[in-house]
Design a protein around this motif. Structure first.
Motif, mmCIF file in Angstrom:
data_model
loop_
_atom_site.group_PDB
_atom_site.id
_atom_site.type_symbol
_atom_site.label_atom_id
_atom_site.label_comp_id
_atom_site.label_asym_id
_atom_site.label_seq_id
_atom_site.Cartn_x
_atom_site.Cartn_y
_atom_site.Cartn_z
ATOM 1 N N SER A 28 -13.056 8.383 -73.473
ATOM 2 C CA SER A 28 -13.702 7.159 -73.031
ATOM 3 C C SER A 28 -13.625 6.036 -74.057
ATOM 4 N N THR A 29 -13.240 6.334 -75.267
ATOM 5 C CA THR A 29 -13.161 5.291 -76.294
ATOM 6 C C THR A 29 -11.805 4.594 -76.309
ATOM 7 N N TYR A 30 -10.817 5.177 -75.648
ATOM 8 C CA TYR A 30 -9.465 4.627 -75.693
ATOM 9 C C TYR A 30 -9.186 3.673 -74.554
ATOM 10 N N THR A 31 -8.474 2.588 -74.859
ATOM 11 C CA THR A 31 -7.783 1.861 -73.798
ATOM 12 C C THR A 31 -6.590 2.726 -73.410
ATOM 13 N N MET A 32 -6.526 3.102 -72.138
ATOM 14 C CA MET A 32 -5.483 3.984 -71.627
ATOM 15 C C MET A 32 -4.486 3.178 -70.811
ATOM 16 N N GLY A 33 -3.269 3.664 -70.766
ATOM 17 C CA GLY A 33 -2.278 2.896 -70.015
ATOM 18 C C GLY A 33 -1.200 3.754 -69.383
ATOM 19 N N TRP A 34 -0.418 3.085 -68.551
ATOM 20 C CA TRP A 34 0.769 3.672 -67.935
ATOM 21 C C TRP A 34 1.995 2.862 -68.364
ATOM 22 N N PHE A 35 3.031 3.590 -68.705
ATOM 23 C CA PHE A 35 4.335 3.017 -68.995
ATOM 24 C C PHE A 35 5.345 3.694 -68.078
ATOM 25 N N ARG A 36 6.523 3.117 -67.995
ATOM 26 C CA ARG A 36 7.579 3.755 -67.209
ATOM 27 C C ARG A 36 8.925 3.517 -67.867
ATOM 28 N N GLN A 37 9.849 4.424 -67.563
ATOM 29 C CA GLN A 37 11.197 4.299 -68.104
ATOM 30 C C GLN A 37 12.201 4.685 -67.030
ATOM 31 N N ALA A 38 13.008 3.709 -66.666
ATOM 32 C CA ALA A 38 14.073 3.932 -65.693
ATOM 33 C C ALA A 38 15.339 4.372 -66.422
ATOM 34 N N PRO A 39 16.247 5.058 -65.714
ATOM 35 C CA PRO A 39 17.488 5.510 -66.370
ATOM 36 C C PRO A 39 18.246 4.358 -67.016
ATOM 37 N N GLY A 40 18.602 4.529 -68.266
ATOM 38 C CA GLY A 40 19.381 3.526 -68.977
ATOM 39 C C GLY A 40 18.597 2.320 -69.444
ATOM 40 N N LYS A 41 17.286 2.354 -69.265
ATOM 41 C CA LYS A 41 16.450 1.212 -69.668
ATOM 42 C C LYS A 41 15.401 1.649 -70.689
ATOM 43 N N GLU A 42 14.839 0.666 -71.363
ATOM 44 C CA GLU A 42 13.790 0.949 -72.333
ATOM 45 C C GLU A 42 12.469 1.222 -71.607
ATOM 46 N N ARG A 43 11.604 1.950 -72.295
ATOM 47 C CA ARG A 43 10.277 2.197 -71.757
ATOM 48 C C ARG A 43 9.518 0.877 -71.703
ATOM 49 N N GLU A 44 8.822 0.641 -70.599
ATOM 50 C CA GLU A 44 8.112 -0.626 -70.436
ATOM 51 C C GLU A 44 6.666 -0.400 -70.025
#
Length: 122
Positions: A30-46
Motif C-alpha cells: 500500500s505504500t508503493y505507487t504501482m504501475g503497468w508497463f508493456r513491451q511489444a515485439p521489437g519495441k522498448e518497454r513503455e
C-alpha cells in the motif's frame, strides 16, 4: 522484497476487453505507487498507467487514455488493469511494476512481474 505475479492475459478480438491482475507479496504494497508497463515485439518497454499508494491519484499514458483503467485493492495486495476497446496495437507483454516514480524512468523500478501476454486480433 516484493514479488509480483500477473494474470489475466490472453487473446481477444479488436474492440474486446480484458482484465489483468497483479498480486503482490509483502506488507509494503500500500505504500508503493504501482504501475503497468508493456513491451511489444521489437519495441522498448513503455509506461501504460500507474496509481498512487492510497489509490487517489492516477497517471495514464495518452495511448490508452479513456480505454484503460487502473485500480487497486490494498486489502488484497492486488493491482488491476481493466482494458476496454482493445486495438491490435495494444498487443504486448504487460508487466506489473513497483515503485513507479515520475517522470517515469524504467531503471528506477525495483520490482517487476514476470509479464502476461495480451494479443489483440484484428
Amino acid at each position: 522484497q516484493v514479488q509480483l505475479v500477473e494474470s489475466g492475459g490472453g487473446l481477444v478480438q479488436a474492440g474486446g476487453s480484458l482484465r489483468l491482475s497483479c498480486t503482490a507479496s509483502g506488507r509494503t504494497f500500500s505504500t508503493y505507487t504501482m504501475g503497468w508497463f508493456r513491451q511489444a515485439p521489437g519495441k522498448e518497454r513503455e509506461f501504460v498507467t500507474a496509481i498512487s499508494g492510497p489509490g487517489d491519484v492516477v497517471y495514464v499514458a495518452d495511448s490508452v487514455k479513456g480505454r484503460f483503467t487502473i485500480s487497486r485493492d490494498n486489502a488484497r495486495n492486488t493491482l488491476y488493469l481493466q482494458m476496454n476497446s482493445l486495438k491490435p496495437e495494444d498487443t504486448a507483454v504487460y508487466y506489473c511494476a513497483a515503485p513507479v516514480y515520475f517522470p517515469v524512468v524504467i531503471d528506477t523500478v525495483d520490482y517487476w512481474g514476470q509479464g502476461t501476454q495480451v494479443t489483440v486480433s484484428s
